[in-house]
Write a protein that holds these residues in place. Structure first.
Motif, PDB file in Angstrom:
ATOM      1  N   GLN A 144      26.689 -20.880 -40.545  1.00 20.00           N
ATOM      2  CA  GLN A 144      25.351 -20.896 -39.969  1.00 20.00           C
ATOM      3  C   GLN A 144      25.358 -21.502 -38.573  1.00 20.00           C
ATOM      4  OE1 GLN A 144      22.802 -22.968 -42.827  1.00 20.00           O
ATOM      5  NE2 GLN A 144      21.655 -21.078 -43.007  1.00 20.00           N
ATOM      6  N   ARG A 145      26.151 -22.551 -38.385  1.00 22.58           N
ATOM      7  CA  ARG A 145      26.184 -23.272 -37.115  1.00 22.58           C
ATOM      8  C   ARG A 145      27.080 -22.606 -36.076  1.00 22.58           C
ATOM      9  NH1 ARG A 145      25.192 -29.061 -37.576  1.00 22.58           N
ATOM     10  NH2 ARG A 145      26.827 -29.373 -36.057  1.00 22.58           N
ATOM     11  N   SER A 146      27.801 -21.558 -36.448  1.00 28.22           N
ATOM     12  CA  SER A 146      28.819 -20.998 -35.563  1.00 28.22           C
ATOM     13  C   SER A 146      28.274 -20.584 -34.202  1.00 28.22           C
ATOM     14  CB  SER A 146      29.529 -19.825 -36.234  1.00 28.22           C
ATOM     15  OG  SER A 146      28.635 -18.761 -36.484  1.00 28.22           O
ATOM     16  N   GLN A 147      27.044 -20.087 -34.140  1.00 26.85           N
ATOM     17  CA  GLN A 147      26.473 -19.730 -32.842  1.00 26.85           C
ATOM     18  C   GLN A 147      25.814 -20.938 -32.193  1.00 26.85           C
ATOM     19  OE1 GLN A 147      23.413 -16.691 -32.787  1.00 26.85           O
ATOM     20  NE2 GLN A 147      23.616 -16.411 -30.597  1.00 26.85           N
ATOM     21  N   ALA A 148      25.141 -21.738 -32.996  1.00 19.55           N
ATOM     22  CA  ALA A 148      24.392 -22.876 -32.454  1.00 19.55           C
ATOM     23  C   ALA A 148      25.293 -23.897 -31.766  1.00 19.55           C
ATOM     24  CB  ALA A 148      23.581 -23.538 -33.571  1.00 19.55           C
ATOM     25  N   SER A 153      14.657 -39.905 -17.921  1.00 23.00           N
ATOM     26  CA  SER A 153      14.412 -38.689 -18.699  1.00 23.00           C
ATOM     27  C   SER A 153      15.715 -38.015 -19.081  1.00 23.00           C
ATOM     28  CB  SER A 153      13.582 -37.694 -17.880  1.00 23.00           C
ATOM     29  OG  SER A 153      12.345 -38.245 -17.532  1.00 23.00           O
ATOM     30  N   VAL A 154      15.742 -37.469 -20.297  1.00 20.10           N
ATOM     31  CA  VAL A 154      16.862 -36.644 -20.753  1.00 20.10           C
ATOM     32  C   VAL A 154      16.275 -35.438 -21.490  1.00 20.10           C
ATOM     33  CG1 VAL A 154      18.598 -38.462 -20.911  1.00 20.10           C
ATOM     34  CG2 VAL A 154      17.104 -38.044 -22.850  1.00 20.10           C
ATOM     35  N   PRO A 155      16.959 -34.305 -21.432  1.00 22.69           N
ATOM     36  CA  PRO A 155      16.423 -33.122 -22.115  1.00 22.69           C
ATOM     37  C   PRO A 155      16.868 -33.038 -23.576  1.00 22.69           C
ATOM     38  CG  PRO A 155      18.325 -32.507 -20.793  1.00 22.69           C
ATOM     39  CD  PRO A 155      18.105 -33.975 -20.582  1.00 22.69           C
ATOM     40  N   GLU A 156      15.983 -32.470 -24.391  1.00 24.70           N
ATOM     41  CA  GLU A 156      16.309 -32.072 -25.760  1.00 24.70           C
ATOM     42  C   GLU A 156      15.860 -30.628 -25.908  1.00 24.70           C
ATOM     43  OE1 GLU A 156      16.417 -36.085 -28.377  1.00 24.70           O
ATOM     44  OE2 GLU A 156      14.439 -35.189 -28.199  1.00 24.70           O
ATOM     45  N   MET A 157      16.395 -29.924 -26.893  1.00 24.83           N
ATOM     46  CA  MET A 157      16.157 -28.485 -26.951  1.00 24.83           C
ATOM     47  C   MET A 157      16.038 -27.996 -28.393  1.00 24.83           C
ATOM     48  SD  MET A 157      18.631 -25.496 -25.321  1.00 24.83           S
ATOM     49  CE  MET A 157      20.110 -26.344 -25.765  1.00 24.83           C
ATOM     50  N   ILE A 158      15.117 -27.057 -28.574  1.00 22.55           N
ATOM     51  CA  ILE A 158      14.987 -26.321 -29.837  1.00 22.55           C
ATOM     52  C   ILE A 158      15.231 -24.858 -29.488  1.00 22.55           C
ATOM     53  CG2 ILE A 158      13.431 -25.697 -31.721  1.00 22.55           C
ATOM     54  CD1 ILE A 158      11.834 -28.280 -30.957  1.00 22.55           C
ATOM     55  N   PHE A 159      15.986 -24.144 -30.323  1.00 14.98           N
ATOM     56  CA  PHE A 159      16.246 -22.732 -30.049  1.00 14.98           C
ATOM     57  C   PHE A 159      16.541 -21.999 -31.349  1.00 14.98           C
ATOM     58  CE2 PHE A 159      20.257 -24.950 -29.885  1.00 14.98           C
ATOM     59  CZ  PHE A 159      21.151 -24.109 -30.530  1.00 14.98           C
ATOM     60  N   LYS A 160      16.404 -20.687 -31.288  1.00 11.50           N
ATOM     61  CA  LYS A 160      16.680 -19.835 -32.449  1.00 11.50           C
ATOM     62  C   LYS A 160      17.903 -18.985 -32.142  1.00 11.50           C
ATOM     63  CE  LYS A 160      13.895 -16.392 -33.302  1.00 11.50           C
ATOM     64  NZ  LYS A 160      12.717 -15.602 -33.691  1.00 11.50           N
ATOM     65  N   ASP A 161      18.867 -18.962 -33.074  1.00 10.34           N
ATOM     66  CA  ASP A 161      20.070 -18.156 -32.862  1.00 10.34           C
ATOM     67  C   ASP A 161      19.827 -16.708 -33.287  1.00 10.34           C
ATOM     68  OD1 ASP A 161      20.388 -18.025 -35.660  1.00 10.34           O
ATOM     69  OD2 ASP A 161      21.920 -19.588 -35.702  1.00 10.34           O
ATOM     70  N   GLY A 178      18.480 -15.858 -36.717  1.00  7.77           N
ATOM     71  CA  GLY A 178      17.108 -16.242 -37.064  1.00  7.77           C
ATOM     72  C   GLY A 178      16.966 -17.691 -37.498  1.00  7.77           C
ATOM     73  N   GLU A 179      18.021 -18.496 -37.351  1.00  5.23           N
ATOM     74  CA  GLU A 179      17.960 -19.908 -37.711  1.00  5.23           C
ATOM     75  C   GLU A 179      17.546 -20.719 -36.486  1.00  5.23           C
ATOM     76  OE1 GLU A 179      18.281 -20.861 -40.727  1.00  5.23           O
ATOM     77  OE2 GLU A 179      19.282 -19.142 -41.634  1.00  5.23           O
ATOM     78  N   THR A 180      16.692 -21.725 -36.686  1.00  7.41           N
ATOM     79  CA  THR A 180      16.207 -22.550 -35.583  1.00  7.41           C
ATOM     80  C   THR A 180      16.914 -23.901 -35.618  1.00  7.41           C
ATOM     81  OG1 THR A 180      14.067 -21.440 -35.681  1.00  7.41           O
ATOM     82  CG2 THR A 180      14.143 -23.525 -34.496  1.00  7.41           C
ATOM     83  N   TRP A 181      17.332 -24.359 -34.425  1.00 10.20           N
ATOM     84  CA  TRP A 181      18.143 -25.563 -34.303  1.00 10.20           C
ATOM     85  C   TRP A 181      17.545 -26.521 -33.286  1.00 10.20           C
ATOM     86  CZ3 TRP A 181      22.090 -25.856 -37.717  1.00 10.20           C
ATOM     87  CH2 TRP A 181      22.500 -24.653 -38.303  1.00 10.20           C
ATOM     88  N   PHE A 182      17.820 -27.791 -33.489  1.00  7.94           N
ATOM     89  CA  PHE A 182      17.406 -28.849 -32.561  1.00  7.94           C
ATOM     90  C   PHE A 182      18.654 -29.540 -32.031  1.00  7.94           C
ATOM     91  CE2 PHE A 182      16.379 -33.538 -32.368  1.00  7.94           C
ATOM     92  CZ  PHE A 182      15.724 -33.498 -31.153  1.00  7.94           C
ATOM     93  N   ARG A 183      18.830 -29.520 -30.711  1.00  9.73           N
ATOM     94  CA  ARG A 183      19.945 -30.224 -30.054  1.00  9.73           C
ATOM     95  C   ARG A 183      19.339 -31.458 -29.398  1.00  9.73           C
ATOM     96  NH1 ARG A 183      25.419 -29.647 -30.127  1.00  9.73           N
ATOM     97  NH2 ARG A 183      25.368 -27.437 -29.673  1.00  9.73           N
ATOM     98  N   ASN A 184      19.727 -32.650 -29.857  1.00 10.69           N
ATOM     99  CA  ASN A 184      19.082 -33.851 -29.334  1.00 10.69           C
ATOM    100  C   ASN A 184      19.761 -34.357 -28.063  1.00 10.69           C
ATOM    101  OD1 ASN A 184      21.325 -35.404 -30.070  1.00 10.69           O
ATOM    102  ND2 ASN A 184      20.219 -36.672 -31.526  1.00 10.69           N
ATOM    103  N   LYS A 185      19.261 -35.455 -27.546  1.00 12.28           N
ATOM    104  CA  LYS A 185      19.735 -36.018 -26.278  1.00 12.28           C
ATOM    105  C   LYS A 185      21.192 -36.462 -26.333  1.00 12.28           C
ATOM    106  CE  LYS A 185      17.880 -40.541 -27.531  1.00 12.28           C
ATOM    107  NZ  LYS A 185      18.936 -41.495 -27.331  1.00 12.28           N
ATOM    108  N   ASN A 186      21.707 -36.684 -27.559  1.00 13.62           N
ATOM    109  CA  ASN A 186      23.101 -37.096 -27.722  1.00 13.62           C
ATOM    110  C   ASN A 186      24.019 -35.935 -28.065  1.00 13.62           C
ATOM    111  OD1 ASN A 186      22.372 -39.854 -27.403  1.00 13.62           O
ATOM    112  ND2 ASN A 186      21.638 -39.858 -29.502  1.00 13.62           N
ATOM    113  N   GLY A 187      23.474 -34.724 -28.121  1.00 13.76           N
ATOM    114  CA  GLY A 187      24.271 -33.547 -28.420  1.00 13.76           C
ATOM    115  C   GLY A 187      24.324 -33.186 -29.890  1.00 13.76           C
ATOM    116  N   ASN A 188      23.706 -33.996 -30.751  1.00 13.65           N
ATOM    117  CA  ASN A 188      23.720 -33.696 -32.186  1.00 13.65           C
ATOM    118  C   ASN A 188      22.883 -32.459 -32.480  1.00 13.65           C
ATOM    119  OD1 ASN A 188      25.241 -36.004 -32.524  1.00 13.65           O
ATOM    120  ND2 ASN A 188      23.477 -37.268 -33.005  1.00 13.65           N
ATOM    121  N   LEU A 189      23.273 -31.731 -33.510  1.00 17.18           N
ATOM    122  CA  LEU A 189      22.653 -30.457 -33.844  1.00 17.18           C
ATOM    123  C   LEU A 189      22.099 -30.521 -35.262  1.00 17.18           C
ATOM    124  CD1 LEU A 189      22.380 -27.554 -32.637  1.00 17.18           C
ATOM    125  CD2 LEU A 189      24.503 -27.016 -33.833  1.00 17.18           C
TER     126      LEU A 189
END
Length: 198
Positions: A54-58, A147-155, A158-169
């Motif tokens: 599942q995480r292979s693209q994220a 300020s640091v960026p964080e991101m939510i995205f869909k691969d 169709g799975e949605t992921w959150f990448r936090n400020k420390n790079g965790n997924l």
């Protein structure tokens, strides 16, 4: 005397039968436990493999601040989509480097009111493979806070992921379910008016 020896030998012979039964039962119990334990290990390994698939693209999507310029025409955040497929519903937001680093960081966007968070957000409907740059509002404060960026995205699965400020997924709910919980309104396209360079 012979009778006593004969009785003892008979008793030992009978005990051997019981010992054989006890050892056999113990061996069966150990075998069942071993099979159960192996089945549990196999299930855990299958779950890990499924999550890795599942995480292979994220895992190939990352971002970083490429410049601390706050000029609204100069892109200062780089997003790297190192996949052969596009990603979708990319929602990038600025938080303090002292934030919790979990999805509840979204609540910081609306804590000062629902009209103030537009400057801290960027939305991209489809992000192609490769590196892209966006403008994100950047702030510095005393004591090293910034300020640091964080991101939510869909691969593309169709799975949605959150990448936090420390790079965790982390896997999260889709945007249309997640953002309303934090008072962030639709349409998301209203957050994509800043400079975007594919």
């Amino acid at each position: 005397m012979k009778t006593i020896i004969s009785s003892v030998l008979n008793w030992i012979g009978n005990q051997k039968d019981w010992l054989t039964v006890i050892f056999s039962l113990a061996a069966i119990i150990v075998s069942i436990y071993g099979l159960s334990y192996q089945k549990k290990i196999n299930l855990i390994n299958q779950e890990k493999e499924f999550l890795n698939e599942q995480r292979s693209q994220a895992i190939n999507v990352s971002m970083w601040i490429s410049s601390d310029k706050v000029d609204p025409t100069t892109p200062n955040v780089t997003i790297n989509n190192a996949n052969v497929n596009a990603i979708y519903d990319v929602f990038i937001f600025s938080v303090s480097n002292r934030s919790s680093g979990d999805i509840s960081d979204l609540s910081s966007l609306t804590k000062l009111g629902s009209d103030n968070y537009y400057k801290d957000v960027q939305y991209i409907e489809v992000l192609p493979p490769g590196r892209s740059k966006v403008v994100m509002f950047y702030q510095n404060a005393m004591g090293g806070e910034h300020s640091v960026p964080e991101m939510i995205f869909k691969d593309s699965n169709g799975e949605t992921w959150f990448r936090n400020k420390n790079g965790n997924l982390d896997k999260v709910d889709p945007l249309n379910k997640l953002l309303p919980k934090y008072g962030i309104s639709v349409p998301y396209s209203q957050y994509s008016k800043k400079v975007f360079q594919p």
